[in-house]
Scaffold this motif. Structure first.
Motif, PDB file in Angstrom:
ATOM      1  N   PHE A  12       0.837  -1.202   0.000  1.00 29.48           N
ATOM      2  CA  PHE A  12       0.000   0.000   0.000  1.00 29.48           C
ATOM      3  C   PHE A  12       0.873   1.255   0.000  1.00 29.48           C
ATOM      4  O   PHE A  12       0.655   2.177  -0.777  1.00 29.48           O
ATOM      5  CB  PHE A  12      -0.916   0.042   1.232  1.00 29.48           C
ATOM      6  N   LYS A  13       1.860   1.270   0.874  1.00 31.01           N
ATOM      7  CA  LYS A  13       2.698   2.465   1.004  1.00 31.01           C
ATOM      8  C   LYS A  13       3.655   2.627  -0.169  1.00 31.01           C
ATOM      9  O   LYS A  13       3.816   3.725  -0.694  1.00 31.01           O
ATOM     10  CB  LYS A  13       3.466   2.407   2.324  1.00 31.01           C
ATOM     11  N   GLU A  14       4.295   1.545  -0.584  1.00 29.40           N
ATOM     12  CA  GLU A  14       5.282   1.605  -1.657  1.00 29.40           C
ATOM     13  C   GLU A  14       4.661   2.093  -2.965  1.00 29.40           C
ATOM     14  O   GLU A  14       5.250   2.882  -3.696  1.00 29.40           O
ATOM     15  CB  GLU A  14       5.895   0.215  -1.860  1.00 29.40           C
ATOM     16  N   HIS A  15       3.448   1.629  -3.257  1.00 35.12           N
ATOM     17  CA  HIS A  15       2.814   1.961  -4.533  1.00 35.12           C
ATOM     18  C   HIS A  15       1.763   3.060  -4.417  1.00 35.12           C
ATOM     19  O   HIS A  15       1.119   3.407  -5.420  1.00 35.12           O
ATOM     20  CB  HIS A  15       2.185   0.705  -5.141  1.00 35.12           C
ATOM     21  N   LYS A  16       1.586   3.587  -3.181  1.00 36.62           N
ATOM     22  CA  LYS A  16       0.606   4.658  -2.931  1.00 36.62           C
ATOM     23  C   LYS A  16      -0.771   4.269  -3.478  1.00 36.62           C
ATOM     24  O   LYS A  16      -1.388   5.001  -4.252  1.00 36.62           O
ATOM     25  CB  LYS A  16       1.088   5.971  -3.528  1.00 36.62           C
ATOM     26  N   ILE A  17      -1.215   3.078  -3.061  1.00 39.14           N
ATOM     27  CA  ILE A  17      -2.516   2.558  -3.482  1.00 39.14           C
ATOM     28  C   ILE A  17      -3.373   2.300  -2.245  1.00 39.14           C
ATOM     29  O   ILE A  17      -2.871   2.296  -1.123  1.00 39.14           O
ATOM     30  CB  ILE A  17      -2.373   1.264  -4.319  1.00 39.14           C
ATOM     31  N   ARG A  18      -4.652   2.075  -2.467  1.00 40.03           N
ATOM     32  CA  ARG A  18      -5.592   1.844  -1.363  1.00 40.03           C
ATOM     33  C   ARG A  18      -6.316   0.513  -1.460  1.00 40.03           C
ATOM     34  O   ARG A  18      -7.082   0.167  -0.570  1.00 40.03           O
ATOM     35  CB  ARG A  18      -6.636   2.974  -1.320  1.00 40.03           C
ATOM     36  N   HIS A  19      -6.103  -0.239  -2.554  1.00 37.80           N
ATOM     37  CA  HIS A  19      -6.776  -1.522  -2.742  1.00 37.80           C
ATOM     38  C   HIS A  19      -5.814  -2.526  -3.364  1.00 37.80           C
ATOM     39  O   HIS A  19      -5.091  -2.179  -4.298  1.00 37.80           O
ATOM     40  CB  HIS A  19      -7.990  -1.379  -3.658  1.00 37.80           C
ATOM     41  N   ILE A  20      -5.869  -3.760  -2.858  1.00 34.28           N
ATOM     42  CA  ILE A  20      -5.053  -4.830  -3.417  1.00 34.28           C
ATOM     43  C   ILE A  20      -5.971  -6.022  -3.692  1.00 34.28           C
ATOM     44  O   ILE A  20      -6.613  -6.531  -2.772  1.00 34.28           O
ATOM     45  CB  ILE A  20      -3.937  -5.276  -2.448  1.00 34.28           C
ATOM     46  N   PRO A  21      -6.037  -6.466  -4.941  1.00 32.80           N
ATOM     47  CA  PRO A  21      -6.789  -7.690  -5.213  1.00 32.80           C
ATOM     48  C   PRO A  21      -6.056  -8.881  -4.598  1.00 32.80           C
ATOM     49  O   PRO A  21      -4.830  -8.973  -4.683  1.00 32.80           O
ATOM     50  CB  PRO A  21      -6.795  -7.798  -6.728  1.00 32.80           C
ATOM     51  N   VAL A  22      -6.790  -9.760  -3.967  1.00 29.25           N
ATOM     52  CA  VAL A  22      -6.212 -10.974  -3.392  1.00 29.25           C
ATOM     53  C   VAL A  22      -6.528 -12.094  -4.379  1.00 29.25           C
ATOM     54  O   VAL A  22      -7.693 -12.344  -4.682  1.00 29.25           O
ATOM     55  CB  VAL A  22      -6.804 -11.273  -2.002  1.00 29.25           C
ATOM     56  N   VAL A  23      -5.474 -12.728  -4.868  1.00 28.79           N
ATOM     57  CA  VAL A  23      -5.652 -13.693  -5.944  1.00 28.79           C
ATOM     58  C   VAL A  23      -4.992 -15.029  -5.629  1.00 28.79           C
ATOM     59  O   VAL A  23      -4.108 -15.130  -4.787  1.00 28.79           O
ATOM     60  CB  VAL A  23      -5.064 -13.148  -7.276  1.00 28.79           C
ATOM     61  N   SER A  24      -5.457 -16.023  -6.349  1.00 29.01           N
ATOM     62  CA  SER A  24      -4.793 -17.316  -6.431  1.00 29.01           C
ATOM     63  C   SER A  24      -4.564 -17.512  -7.920  1.00 29.01           C
ATOM     64  O   SER A  24      -5.515 -17.700  -8.675  1.00 29.01           O
ATOM     65  CB  SER A  24      -5.685 -18.416  -5.856  1.00 29.01           C
TER      66      SER A  24
END
Length: 121
Positions: A12-24
């Motif tokens: 989140f901090k490194e890429h300055k984003i607020r959402h991460i898709p959780v995938v398999s």
């Protein structure tokens, strides 16, 4: 899915984003938002640069426990208007874009606002 919440916070901090898709693989299982992390921590989010994260709290939970599992997804053919209508009527701020059950992107409220601003330039 196998990463821990400390890794997620770092992304989140490194890429300055607020959402991460959780995938398999490329199959989406959920979405983790920065707000989800804040809910389980005692962090004051007012100043992101000076945050001291209590790693112990993160170690008490898995990504699967914290992520949103009940997803609303869209397809690459979904119109901008349709995506905006979904986000305006729901309590989340990101829509996974899936094609044939596989994650191909993500659209956020920020993306839609940027698109709208571009229309006025």
């Amino acid at each position: 899915m196998t990463d821990d919440l400390t890794k997620a916070e770092s992304l989140f901090k490194e890429h300055k984003i607020r959402h991460i898709p959780v995938v398999s693989g490329s199959k989406i299982l959920g979405i983790l938002s920065y707000t989800d992390l804040l809910r389980i921590s005692y962090v004051d989010a007012a100043d992101d640069e000076d945050e001291v994260v209590d790693v112990t709290v993160y170690n008490m939970f898995t990504i699967e426990q914290v992520m949103s599992k009940h997803l609303v997804t869209i397809t690459p053919e979904t119109t901008i208007k349709e995506a905006a209508e979904i986000l305006a009527s729901k309590e989340f701020h990101a829509l996974p874009v899936c094609k044939g059950g596989l994650l191909v992107g993500i659209v956020t409220t920020t993306d839609l606002i940027r698109y709208l601003l571009e229309q006025y330039n």
